[in-house]
Enzyme design. Structure first.
Site, PDB file in Angstrom:
ATOM      1  CB  SER A  19       0.682 -26.593  27.276  1.00  0.00           C
ATOM      2  OG  SER A  19       0.139 -25.417  27.787  1.00  0.00           O
ATOM      3  CG  HIS A  43       2.726 -27.700  32.729  1.00  0.00           C
ATOM      4  ND1 HIS A  43       1.961 -28.797  32.448  1.00  0.00           N
ATOM      5  CD2 HIS A  43       2.053 -26.645  32.210  1.00  0.00           C
ATOM      6  CE1 HIS A  43       0.886 -28.413  31.785  1.00  0.00           C
ATOM      7  NE2 HIS A  43       0.925 -27.116  31.631  1.00  0.00           N
ATOM      8  CD  GLU A  87       2.529 -32.138  34.444  1.00  0.00           C
ATOM      9  OE1 GLU A  87       2.032 -33.262  34.336  1.00  0.00           O
ATOM     10  OE2 GLU A  87       2.516 -31.303  33.515  1.00  0.00           O
ATOM     11  CG  ASN A  94      -1.670 -30.040  29.379  1.00  0.00           C
ATOM     12  OD1 ASN A  94      -2.675 -29.960  30.069  1.00  0.00           O
ATOM     13  ND2 ASN A  94      -0.887 -29.005  29.119  1.00  0.00           N
TER      14      ASN A  94
HETATM   15  N1  3HC Z   1      -8.637 -17.322  39.215  1.00  0.00           N
HETATM   16  C1  3HC Z   1      -8.360 -17.120  40.520  1.00  0.00           C
HETATM   17  N2  3HC Z   1      -9.115 -17.614  41.524  1.00  0.00           N
HETATM   18  C2  3HC Z   1     -10.212 -18.303  41.192  1.00  0.00           C
HETATM   19  C3  3HC Z   1     -10.578 -18.553  39.843  1.00  0.00           C
HETATM   20  C4  3HC Z   1      -9.744 -18.022  38.833  1.00  0.00           C
HETATM   21  N3  3HC Z   1      -9.974 -18.211  37.533  1.00  0.00           N
HETATM   22  N4  3HC Z   1     -11.719 -19.271  39.839  1.00  0.00           N
HETATM   23  C5  3HC Z   1     -12.074 -19.456  41.123  1.00  0.00           C
HETATM   24  N5  3HC Z   1     -11.157 -18.884  41.927  1.00  0.00           N
HETATM   25  C6  3HC Z   1     -11.154 -18.872  43.389  1.00  0.00           C
HETATM   26  C7  3HC Z   1     -12.277 -18.041  43.964  1.00  0.00           C
HETATM   27  O1  3HC Z   1     -11.907 -16.668  44.070  1.00  0.00           O
HETATM   28  C8  3HC Z   1     -12.473 -18.678  45.332  1.00  0.00           C
HETATM   29  O2  3HC Z   1     -11.481 -18.183  46.235  1.00  0.00           O
HETATM   30  P1  3HC Z   1     -11.796 -17.970  47.793  1.00  0.00           P
HETATM   31  O3  3HC Z   1     -12.075 -19.346  48.332  1.00  0.00           O
HETATM   32  O4  3HC Z   1     -10.555 -17.362  48.312  1.00  0.00           O
HETATM   33  O5  3HC Z   1     -12.997 -17.083  47.837  1.00  0.00           O
HETATM   34  C9  3HC Z   1     -12.158 -20.150  45.074  1.00  0.00           C
HETATM   35  O6  3HC Z   1     -11.431 -20.188  43.838  1.00  0.00           O
HETATM   36  C10 3HC Z   1     -13.390 -20.997  44.938  1.00  0.00           C
HETATM   37  O7  3HC Z   1     -14.227 -20.350  43.995  1.00  0.00           O
HETATM   38  P2  3HC Z   1     -15.510 -21.034  43.375  1.00  0.00           P
HETATM   39  O8  3HC Z   1     -16.346 -21.628  44.481  1.00  0.00           O
HETATM   40  O9  3HC Z   1     -16.180 -20.056  42.476  1.00  0.00           O
HETATM   41  O10 3HC Z   1     -14.880 -22.078  42.450  1.00  0.00           O
HETATM   42  P3  3HC Z   1     -14.840 -23.630  42.497  1.00  0.00           P
HETATM   43  O11 3HC Z   1     -14.834 -24.191  43.851  1.00  0.00           O
HETATM   44  O12 3HC Z   1     -15.876 -24.056  41.529  1.00  0.00           O
HETATM   45  O13 3HC Z   1     -13.391 -23.875  41.898  1.00  0.00           O
HETATM   46  C11 3HC Z   1     -11.858 -24.063  40.143  1.00  0.00           C
HETATM   47  C12 3HC Z   1     -12.952 -23.208  40.774  1.00  0.00           C
HETATM   48  C13 3HC Z   1     -10.685 -24.149  41.085  1.00  0.00           C
HETATM   49  C14 3HC Z   1     -11.446 -23.352  38.856  1.00  0.00           C
HETATM   50  C15 3HC Z   1     -12.441 -25.490  39.870  1.00  0.00           C
HETATM   51  O14 3HC Z   1     -13.573 -25.391  39.068  1.00  0.00           O
HETATM   52  C16 3HC Z   1     -11.450 -26.405  39.198  1.00  0.00           C
HETATM   53  O15 3HC Z   1     -10.610 -27.009  39.843  1.00  0.00           O
HETATM   54  N6  3HC Z   1     -11.551 -26.528  37.850  1.00  0.00           N
HETATM   55  C17 3HC Z   1     -10.633 -27.329  37.069  1.00  0.00           C
HETATM   56  C18 3HC Z   1      -9.432 -26.503  36.732  1.00  0.00           C
HETATM   57  C19 3HC Z   1      -8.423 -27.280  35.944  1.00  0.00           C
HETATM   58  O16 3HC Z   1      -8.588 -28.398  35.537  1.00  0.00           O
HETATM   59  N7  3HC Z   1      -7.286 -26.600  35.676  1.00  0.00           N
HETATM   60  C20 3HC Z   1      -6.225 -27.167  34.896  1.00  0.00           C
HETATM   61  C21 3HC Z   1      -6.369 -26.782  33.472  1.00  0.00           C
HETATM   62  S1  3HC Z   1      -5.091 -27.462  32.448  1.00  0.00           S
HETATM   63  C22 3HC Z   1      -3.860 -26.338  32.517  1.00  0.00           C
HETATM   64  O17 3HC Z   1      -3.962 -25.283  33.103  1.00  0.00           O
HETATM   65  C23 3HC Z   1      -2.605 -26.720  31.841  1.00  0.00           C
HETATM   66  C24 3HC Z   1      -2.359 -25.913  30.602  1.00  0.00           C
HETATM   67  O18 3HC Z   1      -1.058 -26.230  30.126  1.00  0.00           O
HETATM   68  C25 3HC Z   1      -3.345 -26.179  29.496  1.00  0.00           C
END
Ligand code: 3HC
Length: 284
Positions: A119, A140, A152, A190
């Site tokens: 991260s 990343h 990344e 991040n």
């Molecule tokens: N795992 C796997 N698939 C997932 C999931 C999960 N946790 N959450 C949702 N999905 C899938 C669903 O199965 C669905 O798939 P399908 O289209 O094939 O049926 C699709 O995503 C859409 O589902 P939803 O309509 O329920 O979900 P959203 O459209 O609300 O999207 C999201 C969910 C993609 C998680 C969205 O809310 C999002 O982009 N959130 C922000 C995530 C983010 O910022 N991530 C980065 C975090 S920082 C990081 O990881 C770095 C680390 O170093 C800290």
């Protein structure tokens, strides 16, 4: 330098997601975790996700058979001896990462690339612990790996261009958009995202609004796909806290000071979705 066989070390949320997108792209994948239950859970989880995709008509039973044929799981790190790259996605702790990467260098073939999914930590420091710092780099990934397009790609101080290029190509083949980043704490995402999540936790701690209200405000007022506190729960509050602490140390700047809300929740074992409780309760 062409990557054909991928090793993934660590079968938690990130490792399982990386293994999933890699086999779906047609790569042979060796997924290893030293804890047998974690490997089992990961393989079960992948098959559950694929079964759902078959139900929805997005994949076929033949696809799933092909994915399972490409996927080998193990608890023995020596099974990485013939892979072209290992993507290590273990605990976010520099000392453990250095120790494990050193071990990977001793096990893997001489030209294998060692990638670390971190991260925020220093790639150069991790690379220097191995017998091949020129072949070590950061990859990343973002949570959930199957949904988030970005990777990344972070070279360390002596990583060669060939290695970076091979990883950029591989990232594209697994359906990701690689963005090269110079080594710097937290890289791009991040560095910007974690202080934002931290500020949301400070607002929560001050009692300005509830977690649900803060998240609702950021979704409806700023167009975020999910609120910052729900995101902290998804990423893991322990991870967000570790990144804040690393920033304080690296930048010697108190503006990164972590919210007390993170510390309290981590001390209570409320790390977010993975423990069933964080800013929200997932136990019901
Ligand atoms: N795992 C796997 N698939 C997932 C999931 C999960 N946790 N959450 C949702 N999905 C899938 C669903 O199965 C669905 O798939 P399908 O289209 O094939 O049926 C699709 O995503 C859409 O589902 P939803 O309509 O329920 O979900 P959203 O459209 O609300 O999207 C999201 C969910 C993609 C998680 C969205 O809310 C999002 O982009 N959130 C922000 C995530 C983010 O910022 N991530 C980065 C975090 S920082 C990081 O990881 C770095 C680390 O170093 C800290």
């Amino acid at each position: 330098m062409e990557i054909k066989k991928i090793g993934v070390l660590g079968a938690g949320t990130m490792g399982a997601g990386i293994a999933q997108v890699s086999v779906e792209a047609g790569y042979s994948v060796v997924l290893i975790d030293v804890v047998p239950e974690i490997v089992e859970k990961a393989v079960k989880g992948l098959n559950k996700a694929w079964a759902k995709a078959v139900e929805k008509g997005k994949k076929t039973a033949d696809d799933v058979s092909a994915y399972n044929a490409l996927l080998t799981s193990s608890t023995d790190i020596n099974d990485f001896k013939d892979v072209d790259i290992v993507i290590e996605a273990i605990v976010e702790n520099i000392d453990i990462k250095k120790k494990v990467q050193k071990q990977l260098g001793e096990i893997c073939k001489a030209d294998a690339i060692l990638a670390t999914n971190t991260s925020a930590l220093s790639i150069t420091e991790i690379a220097a612990a191995t017998n091949r710092p020129d072949k070590v780099l950061g990859m990343h990934f973002f949570n959930p790996v199957v949904m988030m397009k970005l990777v990344e790609v972070i070279p360390g101080a002596v990583t060669t261009d060939d290695v970076v290029q091979a990883v950029v190509e591989m990232s594209k083949k697994i359906g990701k958009e690689p963005v090269p980043v110079k080594e710097s704490p937290g890289f791009i995402v991040n560095r910007i995202l974690v202080p934002y999540i931290n500020e949301a936790a400070i607002v929560f701690q001050e009692g300005v609004a509830s977690a649900a209200e803060i998240d609702k405000a950021m979704k409806l007022g700023a167009g975020m796909p999910m609120g910052p506190l729900a995101l902290a729960d998804m990423v893991g509050i322990d991870i967000v806290l570790a990144v804040c602490e690393f920033f304080v140390k690296e930048f010697a700047d108190s503006k990164y000071r972590p919210s007390l809300a993170f510390r309290t929740k981590v001390r209570a074992g409320h790390l977010g979705m993975k423990t069933g409780k964080g800013f929200y309760d997932y136990s019901k």
